[in-house]
Design a protein around this motif. Sequence first.
Motif, PDB file in Angstrom:
ATOM      1  N   ARG A 112       0.775  -1.269  -0.039  1.00 35.92           N
ATOM      2  CA  ARG A 112      -0.037   0.096   0.114  1.00 35.92           C
ATOM      3  C   ARG A 112       0.737   1.328  -0.051  1.00 35.92           C
ATOM      4  O   ARG A 112       1.931   1.255   0.504  1.00 35.92           O
ATOM      5  CB  ARG A 112      -0.960   0.086   1.421  1.00 35.92           C
ATOM      6  CG  ARG A 112      -1.813  -1.187   1.241  1.00 35.92           C
ATOM      7  CD  ARG A 112      -2.923  -1.141   2.242  1.00 35.92           C
ATOM      8  NE  ARG A 112      -2.302  -1.304   3.629  1.00 35.92           N
ATOM      9  CZ  ARG A 112      -2.124  -2.381   4.219  1.00 35.92           C
ATOM     10  NH1 ARG A 112      -2.424  -3.669   3.710  1.00 35.92           N
ATOM     11  NH2 ARG A 112      -1.556  -2.673   5.325  1.00 35.92           N
ATOM     12  N   CYS A 113       0.405   2.320  -0.588  1.00 35.55           N
ATOM     13  CA  CYS A 113       1.245   3.668  -0.739  1.00 35.55           C
ATOM     14  C   CYS A 113       0.326   4.844  -0.351  1.00 35.55           C
ATOM     15  O   CYS A 113      -0.972   4.583  -0.575  1.00 35.55           O
ATOM     16  CB  CYS A 113       2.030   3.620  -1.964  1.00 35.55           C
ATOM     17  SG  CYS A 113       0.755   3.936  -3.405  1.00 35.55           S
ATOM     18  N   LEU A 114       1.134   5.938  -0.620  1.00 38.09           N
ATOM     19  CA  LEU A 114       0.278   7.192  -0.465  1.00 38.09           C
ATOM     20  C   LEU A 114       0.763   7.837  -1.873  1.00 38.09           C
ATOM     21  O   LEU A 114       1.888   7.960  -2.173  1.00 38.09           O
ATOM     22  CB  LEU A 114       0.771   8.136   0.777  1.00 38.09           C
ATOM     23  CG  LEU A 114       0.988   7.537   2.206  1.00 38.09           C
ATOM     24  CD1 LEU A 114       1.393   8.509   3.245  1.00 38.09           C
ATOM     25  CD2 LEU A 114      -0.767   7.136   2.465  1.00 38.09           C
ATOM     26  N   VAL A 115      -0.189   8.627  -2.206  1.00 34.15           N
ATOM     27  CA  VAL A 115      -0.005   9.508  -3.641  1.00 34.15           C
ATOM     28  C   VAL A 115      -0.264  10.593  -3.139  1.00 34.15           C
ATOM     29  O   VAL A 115      -1.378  11.265  -3.262  1.00 34.15           O
ATOM     30  CB  VAL A 115      -0.727   8.897  -4.795  1.00 34.15           C
ATOM     31  CG1 VAL A 115      -0.522   9.444  -6.153  1.00 34.15           C
ATOM     32  CG2 VAL A 115      -0.577   7.285  -4.807  1.00 34.15           C
ATOM     33  N   PRO A 116       0.702  11.702  -2.870  1.00 38.20           N
ATOM     34  CA  PRO A 116       0.436  13.062  -2.623  1.00 38.20           C
ATOM     35  C   PRO A 116       0.436  13.870  -3.776  1.00 38.20           C
ATOM     36  O   PRO A 116       1.223  13.968  -4.669  1.00 38.20           O
ATOM     37  CB  PRO A 116       1.787  13.253  -1.655  1.00 38.20           C
ATOM     38  CG  PRO A 116       2.792  12.396  -2.329  1.00 38.20           C
ATOM     39  CD  PRO A 116       2.053  11.385  -2.729  1.00 38.20           C
ATOM     40  N   VAL A 117      -0.795  14.578  -3.870  1.00 41.17           N
ATOM     41  CA  VAL A 117      -0.990  15.419  -4.988  1.00 41.17           C
ATOM     42  C   VAL A 117      -1.330  16.879  -4.627  1.00 41.17           C
ATOM     43  O   VAL A 117      -1.677  16.916  -3.451  1.00 41.17           O
ATOM     44  CB  VAL A 117      -1.840  14.886  -6.164  1.00 41.17           C
ATOM     45  CG1 VAL A 117      -1.546  13.525  -6.314  1.00 41.17           C
ATOM     46  CG2 VAL A 117      -3.451  14.832  -5.432  1.00 41.17           C
ATOM     47  N   SER A 118      -1.194  17.996  -5.542  1.00 36.79           N
ATOM     48  CA  SER A 118      -1.808  19.133  -4.966  1.00 36.79           C
ATOM     49  C   SER A 118      -3.154  19.309  -5.426  1.00 36.79           C
ATOM     50  O   SER A 118      -3.816  19.961  -4.699  1.00 36.79           O
ATOM     51  CB  SER A 118      -1.152  20.229  -5.935  1.00 36.79           C
ATOM     52  OG  SER A 118       0.375  20.000  -5.962  1.00 36.79           O
ATOM     53  N   GLY A 119      -3.788  18.134  -6.518  1.00 38.10           N
ATOM     54  CA  GLY A 119      -5.053  18.524  -6.578  1.00 38.10           C
ATOM     55  C   GLY A 119      -5.409  17.496  -7.787  1.00 38.10           C
ATOM     56  O   GLY A 119      -4.525  16.632  -8.251  1.00 38.10           O
ATOM     57  N   LEU A 120      -6.724  17.404  -8.218  1.00 38.63           N
ATOM     58  CA  LEU A 120      -7.053  16.503  -9.406  1.00 38.63           C
ATOM     59  C   LEU A 120      -8.096  17.113 -10.201  1.00 38.63           C
ATOM     60  O   LEU A 120      -8.791  18.210  -9.650  1.00 38.63           O
ATOM     61  CB  LEU A 120      -7.386  15.208  -8.758  1.00 38.63           C
ATOM     62  CG  LEU A 120      -8.538  15.331  -7.708  1.00 38.63           C
ATOM     63  CD1 LEU A 120     -10.030  14.851  -8.395  1.00 38.63           C
ATOM     64  CD2 LEU A 120      -8.296  14.196  -6.450  1.00 38.63           C
ATOM     65  N   TYR A 121      -8.539  16.388 -11.101  1.00 36.31           N
ATOM     66  CA  TYR A 121      -9.628  17.122 -12.044  1.00 36.31           C
ATOM     67  C   TYR A 121     -10.829  16.164 -12.021  1.00 36.31           C
ATOM     68  O   TYR A 121     -10.678  14.936 -12.263  1.00 36.31           O
ATOM     69  CB  TYR A 121      -9.039  17.261 -13.547  1.00 36.31           C
ATOM     70  CG  TYR A 121      -8.199  18.399 -13.664  1.00 36.31           C
ATOM     71  CD1 TYR A 121      -8.508  19.818 -13.705  1.00 36.31           C
ATOM     72  CD2 TYR A 121      -6.747  18.106 -13.601  1.00 36.31           C
ATOM     73  CE1 TYR A 121      -7.322  20.628 -13.571  1.00 36.31           C
ATOM     74  CE2 TYR A 121      -5.774  18.890 -13.937  1.00 36.31           C
ATOM     75  CZ  TYR A 121      -5.986  20.265 -13.965  1.00 36.31           C
ATOM     76  OH  TYR A 121      -5.213  21.320 -13.760  1.00 36.31           O
TER      77      TYR A 121
END
Length: 223
Positions: free
Chosen positions: A94-103
Amino acid sequence: MCGRLTESITRADFMRFFGMEKPGDLPPRFNVAPTQHVVIITHHPHGRAATLARWGLIPPDLTPDDAKRLSLFNARRETLLTKRPFSRPFRRRRCLVPVSGLYEWHDGQPFHVRRKDGKPLVLAGLWESAFGDEGELLSCTVITTTPNADLTALHDRMPVMLLSKDWDAWLDPATPLSDAERLLEPFAAGVLDVYAVSKDVGNVRNEGAHLVERLPGNAATPS
């Protein structure tokens, strides 16, 4: 479904939020699509590790072309244990996917989704390792669940977004699966900023900060 991301977290921000260096040398990106590389955070015996992975899971028994055909860039939380490509990594990777945002799109209109407080969105994901002609290839997928009140008018799915208090439990392979499953709930309503943006984001070749600018007079989600 989650099919496009923004990733403009700086190295300084990455250190502040996650306590580690951001890997690689990726510039700020505002139109990240499946098959491109994203930063993921994984479990490590001494804490956490950050690395780059191809967005779109490639199970060890599939070729990249086969995996692309199956569109394994999202995984439904309801079938993590019953769908073969996801059952193994759900147990151990399992992992984390850090992002600023999404569409997300509604009737052809794209909307950008981010936190109101400007912090990263930390998505729940799975990762895999496969070996090919070019050596080891890390890949990942983003887990989706039913939408919260902020997104229900846009789509019938949303990515699972994890709070910092749950990161280590999600990453740790020793966490019982029943406890991991309980983390896969819709994010609390009222935290997200959701607003209409330019249709230029629909073309993956378009890039730049203008893609996340709020359209004047059209900032609300559909009713």
